[in-house]
Design a protein around this motif. Structure first.
Motif, PDB file in Angstrom:
ATOM      1  N   VAL A   1       0.857  -1.186   0.000  1.00 20.15           N
ATOM      2  CA  VAL A   1       0.000   0.000   0.000  1.00 20.15           C
ATOM      3  C   VAL A   1       0.893   1.235   0.000  1.00 20.15           C
ATOM      4  N   ILE A   2       0.689   2.105  -0.975  1.00 14.95           N
ATOM      5  CA  ILE A   2       1.457   3.347  -1.054  1.00 14.95           C
ATOM      6  C   ILE A   2       0.910   4.335  -0.033  1.00 14.95           C
ATOM      7  N   ALA A   3       1.802   4.901   0.781  1.00 20.76           N
ATOM      8  CA  ALA A   3       1.426   5.975   1.693  1.00 20.76           C
ATOM      9  C   ALA A   3       1.631   7.294   0.963  1.00 20.76           C
ATOM     10  N   SER A   4       0.542   7.949   0.571  1.00 26.10           N
ATOM     11  CA  SER A   4       0.586   9.234  -0.125  1.00 26.10           C
ATOM     12  C   SER A   4       0.422  10.324   0.929  1.00 26.10           C
ATOM     13  N   MET A   5       1.547  10.967   1.293  1.00 29.07           N
ATOM     14  CA  MET A   5       1.574  11.818   2.477  1.00 29.07           C
ATOM     15  C   MET A   5       2.009  13.242   2.134  1.00 29.07           C
ATOM     16  N   GLN A   6       1.729  14.173   3.056  1.00 26.87           N
ATOM     17  CA  GLN A   6       1.981  15.585   2.831  1.00 26.87           C
ATOM     18  C   GLN A   6       2.774  16.156   4.013  1.00 26.87           C
ATOM     19  N   PRO A   7       4.102  16.291   3.864  1.00 23.92           N
ATOM     20  CA  PRO A   7       4.940  16.696   5.000  1.00 23.92           C
ATOM     21  C   PRO A   7       4.599  18.043   5.613  1.00 23.92           C
ATOM     22  N   TYR A   8       4.142  19.004   4.795  1.00 23.54           N
ATOM     23  CA  TYR A   8       3.844  20.322   5.346  1.00 23.54           C
ATOM     24  C   TYR A   8       2.770  20.239   6.430  1.00 23.54           C
ATOM     25  N   HIS A   9       1.843  19.296   6.275  1.00 19.33           N
ATOM     26  CA  HIS A   9       0.807  19.136   7.301  1.00 19.33           C
ATOM     27  C   HIS A   9       1.424  18.847   8.668  1.00 19.33           C
ATOM     28  N   ALA A  10       2.552  18.128   8.692  1.00 16.36           N
ATOM     29  CA  ALA A  10       3.166  17.760   9.967  1.00 16.36           C
ATOM     30  C   ALA A  10       3.636  18.987  10.732  1.00 16.36           C
ATOM     31  N   ILE A  11       4.237  19.966  10.031  1.00 10.41           N
ATOM     32  CA  ILE A  11       4.745  21.133  10.756  1.00 10.41           C
ATOM     33  C   ILE A  11       3.654  22.172  10.985  1.00 10.41           C
TER      34      ILE A  11
END
Length: 563
Positions: A414-424
């Motif tokens: 399963v590909i994790a399609s993630m958005q790093p800016y959301h983390a900060i």
């Protein structure tokens, strides 16, 4: 002095190489249409990770190597870009955008950084003064955590918007504020029943405050006039110009941000027919209409290098900021709530099984740990029922993973399609909502990469900036936007610059079955590249946010140059 002398030497060397090009080349040597030289070329190709010059022929990469390797390919008509030590990388692929909504938001009221209710109201008032009577005011991207968490109400803005229906969304897109005029247009009042998979926030007397969440938002959205084709074309042009300025050459459009979910595909096809596309687009359409996509593919195929179809987007839950993410345990700050799923598991499973059986790619939004676990279970069941094939399931966001479920991404492919800016961004307040223990595997970039999972990175624009350099900074430092975590929020989940670059290039191409055409700077690949003003691998991580894109090249053509 040393830096200037080195740059001078490089320029002299390249001039000498140009002078001998005619003598050194043979009649059979191909001629490049474009050459970038004097660069730190990060190719993304494990067989040849670094180079210093790239030659392009037409829309494909002809060769990668040293300046002396590439010099014989330069002809009288070759466009030569002297990178002067800048970093050349494969064109960034943003794997999660709402493209037309992003284009629309550029011209709308800007509320993301409104720090007080007073500033929020003033900006809406000022924008309303520029709008025509009866014109809807939309977008906004407000963030109530900026002023302590109090949700806005229609009473705040009714007096300053008497002639304009207002429907402005929180920055995550999972709740929005309507003024009284917009509620009247939509027929929403105290007698409107509750909506499954959504919520109408009401005051003590049962009247809507103006805030609607998730599925309840459809009540107002359906009352907004559809944009005209001309407006959609303008949104697309604004969106392409915006992402080009950030080195983005391909986007995966999640379709649900504007119109009926198909408006984007129709708009992109018009632009492709005119030859106007400067951004490559993977157009993902709604899961609930997967049969319509099957018919469309039978008629039109899967598309081209510029415009591709074949994926469908669905939702498990909402968002953490709206308290609509489906969690296994209650929220820390509101112990009586644990979010909710937007549809029944039976309906979700049936739609996904049908779409997968038809050969479509599933791109499913899941944020809370319950939604993530339920989705992994459904993916497993769908694969068992429909049999083996290269399906590349995608989980969009995958934000708050239970530790027991991290290994399942690699095991189930399963590909994790993630958005790093959301983390900060979310890291400013997320721990108050889910507590310290659950935060340890929130935005678990490092754990997923170490497990062998495919991690494709993106922005979620319009929700966050479509700026891969900001995303790389976020993934590498995890420094929250409020400056309170200089060593990183949950620093164990940091990844390296090269891992982040891979997430924005090769992994993005893999996530749309296009890794044989883009995602690396390699002979035969599409000539999509971004030139950055400094080598991201050779600078302190905290300075990555200061880097700038100098040029963006798509299909061998410069589509953006920084002035």
């Amino acid at each position: 002095m040393a830096s200037s002398f080195s740059r001078c030497n490089r320029s002299l060397l390249f001039a000498a190489l140009l002078a001998c090009t005619a003598a050194c080349s043979s009649p059979d040597t191909p001629t490049a249409s474009l050459v970038v030289t004097g660069a730190r070329v990060w190719t993304g190709d494990p067989a040849m990770p670094w180079g210093e010059a790239v030659a392009v022929s037409g829309d494909e990469i002809l060769a990668v190597g040293t300046a002396s390797d590439i010099a014989p390919l330069i002809g009288d008509e070759t466009e030569v870009i002297a990178a002067e030590g800048g970093m050349l990388v494969p064109g960034f692929i943003d794997t999660h955008v709402h493209f037309l909504a992003g284009g629309s938001s550029i011209a709308s009221v800007q509320l993301r950084d409104a720090q007080t209710p007073e500033a929020f109201v003033r900006r809406i008032e000022a924008f309303a003064e520029t709008a025509g009577a009866g014109e809807w005011i939309t977008d906004g991207a407000w963030d109530h955590t900026n002023w302590g968490g109090e949700l806005p109400q229609r009473d705040w803005i009714d007096a300053v918007t008497p002639d304009n229906p207002v429907w402005i969304s929180r920055l995550d897109g999972h709740m929005a504020l309507a003024n009284s005029l917009a509620l009247q247009h939509a027929g929403v009042d105290a007698d409107t029943p509750d909506v499954a998979g959504g919520e109408i926030i009401r005051d003590e007397e049962g009247r809507p405050t103006g805030i609607l969440k998730d599925n309840a938002m459809l009540l107002v959205q359906e009352a907004i006039p559809a944009p005209t084709p001309g407006q959609l074309d303008a949104f697309l042009d604004a969106a392409m110009q915006y992402v080009a300025a950030h080195g983005v050459t391909s986007v995966h459009d999640m379709s649900d941000g504007i119109g009926d979910g198909w408006a984007g595909l129709e708009t992109y096809r018009r632009a492709e027919a005119r030859g106007d596309l400067i951004t490559r687009i993977y157009a993902v359409t709604p899961l609930g209409e997967w049969q319509k996509l099957v018919v469309d593919i039978e008629r039109n195929g899967h598309g081209s290098d510029w415009l591709k179809t074949g994926g469908v987007k669905g939702f498990m839950d909402g968002s953490l900021g709206s308290h609509t993410a489906a969690m296994l345990e209650p929220f820390t700050d509101t112990p009586g709530e644990s979010g909710f799923l937007l549809d029944s598991l039976e309906n979700l499973r049936a739609m996904m099984t049908g779409a997968d059986a038809a050969g479509l790619q599933l791109n499913i939004h899941a944020i809370g740990d319950k939604a993530i676990r339920d989705l992994l279970d459904i993916f497993h069941e769908v694969a068992l029922e429909n049999g083996e094939r290269a399906r590349r399931f995608r989980m969009e966001h995958a934000q708050h993973i239970h530790p027991d479920d991290i290994a399942r991404f690699a095991v189930q492919d399963v590909i994790a399609s993630m958005q790093p800016y959301h983390a900060i961004d979310d890291g400013r307040w997320a721990q108050d909502v889910i507590g310290e223990e659950r935060a340890q595997t929130t935005y678990a970039f490092r754990s997923l990469v170490d497990s062998g999972a495919h991690v494709a990175l993106g922005s979620d624009w319009y929700v966050a900036p479509a700026d891969p350099l900001a995303g790389i900074y976020a993934a590498v430092t995890r420094r929250t936007l409020d400056g309170r975590n200089p060593d990183g929020w949950v620093p164990e989940q940091k990844i390296t610059v090269e891992q982040a670059l891979r997430g924005y290039t090769y992994e993005g191409a893999y996530a749309s079955f296009e890794e044989d055409r883009k995602g690396m700077i390699k002979a035969g690949m599409l000539a999509d590249m971004a030139l950055i003003d400094r080598d991201l691998t050779a600078i302190p991580p905290e300075t990555i946010r200061d880097a700038r894109v100098l040029k963006t090249i798509v299909g061998g053509r410069v589509v953006y140059s920084r002035q």
